[in-house]
Design a protein around this motif. Structure first.
Motif: not given
Length: 831
Positions: A389-403
């Protein structure tokens, strides 16, 4: 790690912050986007140099960058309180209230809808526990409007659009972080599928506990600051401590939302600070907070961006699909609010209309940033959250922010241009031409006088005058081409210019300390409403805004209800005193506007428009004088005290000017000047204290105060008090109409009324009566009466009034005097 190295890295980050702003301006991109890109480059570069064999010379610097103590609590406890407090401190809350419905919908409802939408969409697409998906939804639902607002301010976008987004930012972070704390608790406790009841059960404590904590902390801070007198640096230091102590107290002691506490503390300080602190201290305090917020906003962005390369290290191909789900769900949820709920509320007349281009810009302007990354970092740091869950949260939040930053942020200016929000309306274009024409005309006259005074060479004067004259003719020609503008548009242009000058006059009076800063803020808000009312509704919009500036709002009605039903007069007394001071300030400002119409507007728009503006201004002055006269009749002693206070403040301002002139002319030295100013400031501090207004009303006491009842004995007064009925009437309401049945006599306990009879008008105040002439003449009423101030009236029926009249010579004498004043033969009176 060497402290020298860490200090060098932090100092270098300030250099990055310094160069980011001019780069953003040159590239025409949001400042936060540039900070994010620079942070990613620095973070990625540090990782690259540590892992490459090309060189080891930069390894210590790379280790220092990656070893910075960047933790989620640094963002949440150090930077976030600064940003939230400054945002609330610098807002014009009165103007925000005009759009409070769309602001609240975007800041709270949109956050909840985005959290649920993203959460359920992810749960369907990923198979993750619902609690974890809702946690991700809460993380990505908080927007970063600072980038959007900076763009709007740089391209002449409508003020209302920037104001709505600023208002959203005030509560958006609070709502999102409160939801984040809620779902974070469920994830750490291992609750896979929390129910709505579970969530709503904890939400009130987070909100109301934080609000009470912030309010109490701010009230205490303002009290301490006021006690420090003229120790300005001590007062500012207390304000710096306030948001951090409120945040820590709410989070660690009360167990509530620290974000809500800081927002509430900022709002309380915004509303109460200008009354308790001197104008200079309040201005300097805001300057300090603007600088602190600038640094905090830049540091939180660049430090969060340093983490992006590390957060994306474990990305998998399937994660890109989930990022797409988050993007689609978040955009759709925000679109449902903007294009579904807001238009529905407008049709139901629950919200002012928000134009479609505005809503489209707000949709595309929903950038995410440092707060989203900080919340994601808090999840990755927790030992109680499962690794996947930590991995998914970090990646999805970061990816969405970058978009949002790299796609929406870089194209936002183009979208705004495509929507036409970066262009002036035809009426604004006309206004711009007219302003330039008048400015150049004035400049040409001033230049002509300067050349004569300094006896400049004629050839140089002719050369410069030729070029200047060509520009003036071109501008005037363009302005004349706008002669096809309809007359109503010319009137609108004149009203906008008049309201703009009114606003400038308020600022001048505030600097001169002729009016208090607190009243200046309200008069400035009224001037802004006049400008926007004229822009949107022309003459009618201007008049509506003018009536609103002297009207009684719902808050006043609440104060009246508290005073009548619970005998709590504090709120009503404060609002009445505010109204007194506001009307006096408005009278001071309005009297300066006539010269502006004759000196400026007449030259641009002609005599007809100027005459019409004089007529509208005269109506405003009459309405304001009527309202002020009503208050004078209601509280004559208090009106006198306020006018004396105004005279004393004006005298102190003139005295200060004389001392300053003598100091500049060398007539007095620094020591004498300092001593004189200390004495003057002490007297000014005493003058700033507004006199207290006592409005508590007791019927028995009021009866004794009436001069009409002075010859009645104690028993008669007691009986009369039982017979009188009390009722309240709002300003502008009719009390009696012509031809009404003569059944009662009215005694004014407090307030003021206007009586019209036989083409004449009288104004009556506290202690006077009306309605008696129809009873004593036994004829139909010839007068009509309306309240010109909120009034408390005591009513006596006709039969009891006749019995009272028989026993009171004073009352008989008063009626005869009233009859003579109105031209009624006293012999027809039946007493």
């Amino acid at each position: 790690m060497s402290i020298i190295l860490i200090t060098g890295v932090i100092a270098s980050l300030f250099l990055v912050i310094a160069i980011a702003e001019p780069i953003a301006e040159r590239l025409r991109l949001p400042y936060s986007v540039i900070l994010a890109v620079l942070g990613i480059l620095i973070g990625g570069g540090a990782i690259f140099f540590l892992r490459t064999d090309l060189t080891d010379a930069l390894n210590p610097v790379a280790e220092a960058i990656l070893g910075l103590p960047i933790r989620s609590n640094v963002f949440l406890y150090v930077f976030l309180p600064t940003l939230l407090f400054q945002a609330t401190l610098g807002m014009n809350l009165r103007r925000m209230l005009d759009d409070w419905v769309p602001i609240l919908v975007l800041a709270v409802v949109a956050v909840v809808v985005a959290t649920l939408g993203v959460g359920y969409a992810l749960a369907w697409a990923s198979g993750l526990p619902l609690a974890a998906c809702l946690l991700i939804g809460a993380i990505v639902s908080t927007t970063d409007p600072s980038a959007v607002v900076s763009i709007f301010r740089s391209i002449s976008a409508p003020r209302r659009l920037a104001r709505i987004i600023e208002g959203e930012s005030l509560l958006n972070d609070a709502a999102a972080i409160a939801l984040f704390g809620l779902f974070m608790g469920f994830v750490m406790l291992g609750v896979p599928d929390p129910t709505l009841t579970d969530a709503l059960g904890q939400f009130p404590k987070l909100i109301f506990g934080g609000a009470v904590t912030g309010w109490f902390a701010a009230r205490l801070a303002v009290w301490v600051m006021a006690g420090f007198g003229r120790h300005e640096r001590a007062q500012i230091s207390v304000s710096v401590a306030l948001p951090y102590l409120a945040y820590i107290g709410a989070e660690q002691i009360v167990g509530a939302s620290g974000v809500i506490a800081v927002v509430t503390a900022g709002l309380t300080m915004n509303l109460t600070g200008p009354r308790r602190l001197s104008p200079l201290t309040w201005t300097n305090l805001n300057e300090v907070w603007n600088l602190l917020a600038h640094w905090a906003g830049a540091l939180i962005f660049i430090l969060a961006a340093l983490l992006i390369p590390r957060l994306l290290e474990a990305v998998r191909p399937t994660d890109f699909a989930l990022i797409g789900v988050v993007i689609c769900a978040a955009v759709v949820a925000r679109a449902l609010i903007l294009f579904g709920l807001l238009p529905l509320l407008t049709r139901l007349r629950l919200s002012p209309a928000v134009e479609r281009p505005y809503r489209a810009a707000i949709l595309w302007g929903g950038l995410r940033g440092a707060v989203t990354l900080a919340l994601a970092l808090a999840v990755t740091e927790s030992l109680l959250v499962p690794i996947e869950i930590k991995r998914v949260v970090g990646i999805l939040a970061t990816g969405f922010t970058l978009f949002t930053l790299l796609v929406q942020g870089t194209t936002l200016r183009s979208v705004i241009g495509w929507l036409g929000l970066d262009r002036l309306s035809p009426i604004d274009e006309a206004l711009s031409r007219q302003v330039v024409a008048v400015a150049l005309q004035t400049v040409r006259e001033d230049v002509s006088r300067v050349t004569e005074n300094y006896d400049l060479t004629r050839e140089i004067v002719r050369s410069e005058a030729k070029g200047f004259g060509e520009r003036l003719e071109e501008t005037v020609g363009a302005a004349e081409d706008g002669a096809e503008i309809l007359d109503r548009d010319r009137i609108t242009l004149g009203l906008i210019a008049l309201a703009g000058h009114e606003r400038d006059t308020v600022l001048v009076r505030m600097r001169e300390r002729t009016i208090s800063q607190r009243m200046a803020e309200q008069v400035l808000s009224d001037a802004d409403r006049l400008i926007e009312g004229a822009r949107s509704g022309g003459r009618n919009g201007y008049q509506r805004a003018a009536r609103r500036s002297v009207g009684y709002g719902r808050g006043f009605q609440v104060g009246v209800a508290l005073q009548r039903r619970l005998n709590l007069s504090g709120l009503l007394a404060r609002m009445t005193a505010d109204r007194f001071e506001l009307l006096l300030s408005q009278r001071l400002i309005l009297r300066d506007l006539g010269a502006f119409i004759d000196g400026r507007i007449r030259r641009i728009h002609g005599r007809r428009v100027a005459d019409l503006l004089h007529e509208l201004l005269a109506r405003r002055v009459e309405t304001m004088e009527t309202a002020l006269e009503g208050l004078r009749l209601q509280y004559p002693g208090y009106a006198e005290e306020l006018e004396r206070r105004f005279i004393r403040r004006t005298a102190l301002r003139l005295e200060e000017r004389e001392y300053t002139n003598m100091r500049e002319d060398g007539l007095i030295g620094a020591e004498v000047y300092t001593s004189l100013m200390q004495n003057l400031n002490a007297r000014r501090a005493a003058t700033e204290q507004r006199p207290t207004l006592d409005i508590a009303i007791q019927r028995s006491e009021l009866v004794r105060r009436f001069p009409l009842f002075v010859d009645l004995d104690e028993a008669a007064l007691k009986q009369l008090g039982k017979s009188l009925k009390t009722f309240y009437v709002n300003s502008g309401k009719w009390i009696l109409r012509k031809e009404d049945a003569a059944e009662s006599v009215f005694f004014i306990a407090s307030g003021a009324v206007e009586l019209e009879s036989a083409g004449q008008t009288w104004r009556l105040g506290g202690g006077e009566m009306f309605g008696q002439m129809a009873i004593v003449t036994k004829k139909a009423r010839r007068a009509q009466v309306r309240a010109i101030a909120p009034s408390t009236l005591m009513v006596l029926d006709a039969e009891r009034f006749r019995r009272l009249l028989e026993r009171s010579p004073t009352l008989q004498q008063s009626i005869r005097a009233s009859a003579e004043q109105r031209g009624i033969d006293p012999t027809v009176l039946i007493m």
